[in-house]
Design a protein around this motif. Sequence first.
Motif, PDB file in Angstrom:
ATOM      1  N   TRP A  81       0.708  -1.328   0.031  1.00 43.59           N
ATOM      2  CA  TRP A  81       0.067  -0.003  -0.070  1.00 43.59           C
ATOM      3  C   TRP A  81       0.963   1.365   0.008  1.00 43.59           C
ATOM      4  CZ3 TRP A  81       1.059   2.970   4.282  1.00 43.59           C
ATOM      5  CH2 TRP A  81       1.365   2.180   5.579  1.00 43.59           C
ATOM      6  N   THR A  83       3.230   2.323  -2.125  1.00 37.87           N
ATOM      7  CA  THR A  83       3.519   2.939  -3.281  1.00 37.87           C
ATOM      8  C   THR A  83       2.538   2.465  -4.286  1.00 37.87           C
ATOM      9  OG1 THR A  83       5.120   1.106  -3.739  1.00 37.87           O
ATOM     10  CG2 THR A  83       6.090   3.137  -3.013  1.00 37.87           C
ATOM     11  N   ALA A  84       2.582   3.392  -5.591  1.00 38.28           N
ATOM     12  CA  ALA A  84       1.594   3.319  -6.584  1.00 38.28           C
ATOM     13  C   ALA A  84       2.040   1.892  -7.448  1.00 38.28           C
ATOM     14  CB  ALA A  84       1.675   4.215  -7.652  1.00 38.28           C
ATOM     15  N   GLY A  85       3.472   1.482  -7.541  1.00 38.36           N
ATOM     16  CA  GLY A  85       3.721   0.457  -8.178  1.00 38.36           C
ATOM     17  C   GLY A  85       4.979  -0.269  -7.810  1.00 38.36           C
ATOM     18  N   SER A  88       8.587   1.864  -8.864  1.00 45.03           N
ATOM     19  CA  SER A  88       9.084   3.087  -8.253  1.00 45.03           C
ATOM     20  C   SER A  88       8.719   2.658  -6.852  1.00 45.03           C
ATOM     21  CB  SER A  88       8.781   4.438  -8.547  1.00 45.03           C
ATOM     22  OG  SER A  88       9.117   5.463  -7.604  1.00 45.03           O
TER      23      SER A  88
ATOM     24  N   ARG B  87      -2.472   5.899  -6.475  1.00 45.50           N
ATOM     25  CA  ARG B  87      -1.563   6.619  -5.891  1.00 45.50           C
ATOM     26  C   ARG B  87      -0.490   7.254  -6.432  1.00 45.50           C
ATOM     27  NH1 ARG B  87      -2.500   1.823  -2.794  1.00 45.50           N
ATOM     28  NH2 ARG B  87      -0.757   0.818  -3.861  1.00 45.50           N
ATOM     29  N   TRP B  88      -0.838   7.487  -7.757  1.00 44.41           N
ATOM     30  CA  TRP B  88       0.334   8.140  -8.767  1.00 44.41           C
ATOM     31  C   TRP B  88       0.308   9.722  -8.119  1.00 44.41           C
ATOM     32  CZ3 TRP B  88       3.708   5.032 -10.749  1.00 44.41           C
ATOM     33  CH2 TRP B  88       3.340   3.824 -11.090  1.00 44.41           C
ATOM     34  N   PHE B 127       6.787   7.764 -17.596  1.00 42.33           N
ATOM     35  CA  PHE B 127       7.306   6.793 -16.700  1.00 42.33           C
ATOM     36  C   PHE B 127       7.311   5.469 -17.773  1.00 42.33           C
ATOM     37  CE2 PHE B 127       6.379   3.747 -13.054  1.00 42.33           C
ATOM     38  CZ  PHE B 127       7.744   4.099 -12.372  1.00 42.33           C
TER      39      PHE B 127
END
Lengths: 427, 222
Positions: A81, A83-85, A88, B87-88, B127
């Motif tokens: 939860w 980070t977005a991916g 990164s 969450r970006w 990205f």
Amino acid sequence: MMSEKKAHDALDRRSFLRASGLAGAGLFATSAPVLSQQGKPDPAITDVQDWARNLGPGVVSSPYGKPSEFEKHVIRRDVEWLTAGKESSVSFTPLHELDGVITPNGLCFERHHSGIAHVDPAKHRLMLNGLLDRQMVFTMDDLKRFPGRQNRAYFLECAANSGMEWRGAQLNGCQFTHGMVHNVWYTGIPLKTLLDEAGVKTNGKWILAEGADSSGMTRSIPLDKAMKDCMVAWAMNGEALRPEQGYPLRLVVPGWEGNMWVKWLRRIEVGDQPWHAREETSKYTDLLADGRSRRFTWIMDAKSVITNPSPQAPLKHKGPNVLTGIAWSGRGSITRVDVSIDGGKNWRTARMDGPSMPLSMARFYVDFDWNGQELLLQSRAMDSSGYVQPTKNDLRQVRGTNSIYHNNGIQTWLVRANGEAENVEVS
Amino acid sequence: MSKSAKFIAIAAAATIAFAVAPALSQGKKKSGLGRVALPEEIAAWDTDVRPDGAGLPPGKGSVKEGEALFQEQCAACHGEFGEGAGRWPVLAGGQGSLKSEGPEKTVGSFWPYASTTFDYIRRAMPFGNAQSLTPDQVYALTAYVLQLNDLVKEDFVLSRENFASVKLPNEKNFYDDDREVSEKHFWNKKPCMTNCKVEVKVTGHARVLDVTPDSKTGPKVD
């Protein structure tokens, strides 16, 4: 001599526990040696085990050795939860499974901004440009032919380590609360050697370090620091850097936040001002309660954490136990670590073992008897500059709770009667 | 050559090599390693841009061009209006939020310099397809992000020439590390060892939040 010292240590422990109000009856009861159940012989001894009868695999069955299959749980972990991916993102060192002061290469935490770059060393170049007498390019072979090669052990801590804990206890485990740190031996050459080779012009005051990955990581570093102790390193713990740690070349910035240790290092530019890149403006600046932000907070302050017991490493036995943990400081060497078992009311000085080198991790121990009482464990590091690790509340008083980075506050583990440990906050 | 003769020859060669090495390092400071970088090579890698505009390439781009590009290449992560998907990162809004419980740190609310946006888009965005944009496209996208934050008008065209005129509102709120002054009280030669607190209360539990990956139940104690 020995017996005098032993007596002194025992006294120390007694007075420590008494002061803590825990010197109750039975606390010092010597635990009985563990007998097998009801005096029955132990099958681990009386049965012939497979490994005692059969041949094992031969040499080179694992050309690059791996840990025992019984250590499969000792791995880096991530928190989805956060980070977005995954490209990164960050993974955490399993500190509660490690001992000593050196982190094994495969367990060093990772932080990538565009995934792991797989760089062919034959195609890797290091460029030096900007305010220099000569704009230069070096191959990996060139770098390894320079005189003055060095070996140095340094900790590397992400500035966001413990960043999830500013508003209160959140993650249960030192791997997650403190696992963005590792400590390894680096082999390389001083950055100064390369800057001298190219000749820094008198108006050169800053360097920009740049990575070869697709995030093009860039950080500004004052020239003074670059000339003082920064290294370009190609090896960690005696072998080539791991891809996830910047193979084939990374910058080493001793004592300063991990983001500056640019991985896959491809370029050093010399300039007369900082660049204010993304990672030193929008990130890695510390937002304070008044809405203003500190920038260039490079030094990692003294910090420590008890790794055992901790939420992922509960106490399993009454009687003799070993409490252990790690400490580090970006301002010098660790001179002392104190431990409290009552949430910071009373403290005793822990025993340190192994080297305590400047800007490198130190290891501490407290050997203690546990009778099942509840403990509020804390550790407090002190460094050679005289800095004392503050409590989390001390930090919040100065900085508020929005700053994300540089949370080096004292960690508390609540150990319950069943041995379970939990991340808690105390008054 | 006999074995011993070979050994003597090798030993002699080694002596010469060691005798020469110190003379070299004392005689001249430079190792002579590496080579001069060519201008084309420097141009290929040195794309960094500073707040004063140093390093900007020639070119320009409008908010309008930026908007079209943004919807095509950026909106999947950052949202149509820079509000962020999932969450970006959120790129726009958040003004006035920095003192609140939930600060929103965007280009408009937090970032000190517009040059950072340009530099970062050029080196790292989109990205997964970094360094694919032309300088004009980077100017256009930067202009659009600025407009999303109400920092320029909808008909604005950003260029190398007018870049330094764009100022971000939060620049004045950054100051250099002052921990050695503002946190001086953390240096203390004699920290308290006994009876340092009257009472200790547990004020918060991680378990209440239960956000740790596969938290487990209590262990067994023997």
